[in-house]
Write a protein that holds these residues in place. Structure first.
Motif, short mmCIF file in Angstrom:
data_model
loop_
_atom_site.label_atom_id
_atom_site.label_comp_id
_atom_site.label_asym_id
_atom_site.label_seq_id
_atom_site.Cartn_x
_atom_site.Cartn_y
_atom_site.Cartn_z
N TRP A 36 -3.30 -12.04 -4.95
CA TRP A 36 -2.24 -12.54 -4.08
C TRP A 36 -1.38 -11.48 -4.05
N TYR A 37 -0.85 -11.19 -2.69
CA TYR A 37 0.01 -10.19 -2.56
C TYR A 37 1.19 -10.72 -1.52
N ARG A 38 2.55 -10.13 -1.53
CA ARG A 38 3.54 -10.53 -0.65
C ARG A 38 4.19 -9.41 -0.23
N GLN A 39 4.64 -9.69 1.21
CA GLN A 39 5.49 -8.92 1.81
C GLN A 39 6.62 -9.46 2.48
N ALA A 40 7.90 -9.01 1.85
CA ALA A 40 9.14 -9.30 2.30
C ALA A 40 9.66 -8.51 3.62
N PRO A 41 10.53 -8.93 4.44
CA PRO A 41 10.85 -8.23 5.74
C PRO A 41 11.61 -7.00 5.21
N GLY A 42 11.27 -5.73 5.70
CA GLY A 42 11.57 -4.45 5.41
C GLY A 42 11.27 -4.06 3.85
N LYS A 43 10.25 -4.55 3.18
CA LYS A 43 9.78 -4.15 2.10
C LYS A 43 8.69 -3.81 2.15
N GLU A 44 7.76 -3.33 1.26
CA GLU A 44 6.38 -2.86 1.26
C GLU A 44 5.55 -4.03 0.58
N ARG A 45 4.43 -4.35 0.91
CA ARG A 45 3.39 -5.32 0.17
C ARG A 45 3.38 -5.09 -1.22
N GLU A 46 3.51 -5.90 -2.09
CA GLU A 46 3.32 -5.87 -3.55
C GLU A 46 2.48 -6.85 -3.99
N LEU A 47 1.80 -6.48 -5.23
CA LEU A 47 0.94 -7.36 -6.01
C LEU A 47 1.64 -8.32 -6.38
N VAL A 48 1.42 -9.65 -6.39
CA VAL A 48 1.84 -10.75 -7.21
C VAL A 48 0.96 -11.40 -8.28
N ALA A 49 -0.08 -11.62 -8.05
CA ALA A 49 -1.19 -11.77 -9.08
C ALA A 49 -2.84 -11.64 -8.83
N VAL A 50 -3.39 -11.19 -10.12
CA VAL A 50 -4.93 -11.11 -9.64
C VAL A 50 -5.79 -11.87 -10.68
N ILE A 51 -6.87 -12.39 -10.15
CA ILE A 51 -7.64 -12.76 -11.30
C ILE A 51 -9.19 -12.23 -10.92
N THR A 52 -9.80 -11.95 -12.04
CA THR A 52 -11.20 -11.29 -12.01
C THR A 52 -12.14 -12.59 -12.19
N SER A 53 -13.59 -12.13 -12.00
CA SER A 53 -14.54 -13.36 -12.09
C SER A 53 -14.93 -13.75 -13.27
N ASP A 54 -14.30 -13.24 -14.43
CA ASP A 54 -14.49 -13.76 -15.95
C ASP A 54 -12.99 -14.27 -16.16
N GLY A 55 -12.21 -14.45 -15.33
CA GLY A 55 -11.15 -15.13 -15.69
C GLY A 55 -9.71 -14.35 -16.14
N TYR A 56 -9.94 -12.97 -16.14
CA TYR A 56 -8.79 -12.06 -16.41
C TYR A 56 -7.87 -12.16 -15.49
N THR A 57 -6.34 -12.47 -16.03
CA THR A 57 -5.21 -12.44 -14.97
C THR A 57 -4.12 -11.29 -15.23
#
Length: 121
Positions: A36-57
């Motif tokens: 999941w990524y997010r982008q606020a007005p006037g800002k760059e897109r940033e990583l919020v959270a990631v999960i791999t196939s084996d559950g690493y977050t």
């Protein structure tokens, strides 16, 4: 071709909660990363959270302890539970899916259209 669709965004008061969903479909052999990524007005897109196939977050420091990412491999879905929301969490939230195509065996990197999250009283 891989399609990614997000849902669950909306308007919520500070301190409230929302749950975003991400559904991947199409010619998919396997999914390695869902993020999941997010982008606020006037800002760059940033990583919020990631999960791999084996559950690493992994989480952005700004959301640790408040957001939880999960996935359902059988359904090819990812979820982002967002608690204790703050006005600074207001942004367009995008789901990113990386994996291997079913027919081609080639890697894919697909994005959804995004869903708006607004935290305001």
């Amino acid at each position: 071709q891989v399609q990614v669709v997000e849902s669950g965004g909306g308007l919520v008061q500070p301190g409230g909660s929302l749950r975003l969903s991400c559904a991947a479909s199409g010619s998919i052999f396997s999914i390695k990363f869902m993020g999941w990524y997010r982008q606020a007005p006037g800002k760059e897109r940033e990583l919020v959270a990631v999960i791999t196939s084996d559950g690493y977050t992994n989480y952005a420091d700004s959301v640790k302890g408040r957001f939880t990412i999960s996935r359902d491999n059988a359904k090819k879905m990812s979820y982002l539970q967002m608690n204790s929301l703050k006005p600074e969490d207001t942004a367009f939230y995008y789901c990113n899916v990386k994996g291997l195509g079913y027919n081609s065996g080639e890697p894919f990197d697909s994005w959804g259209q995004g869903t708006q999250v607004t935290v305001s009283s």
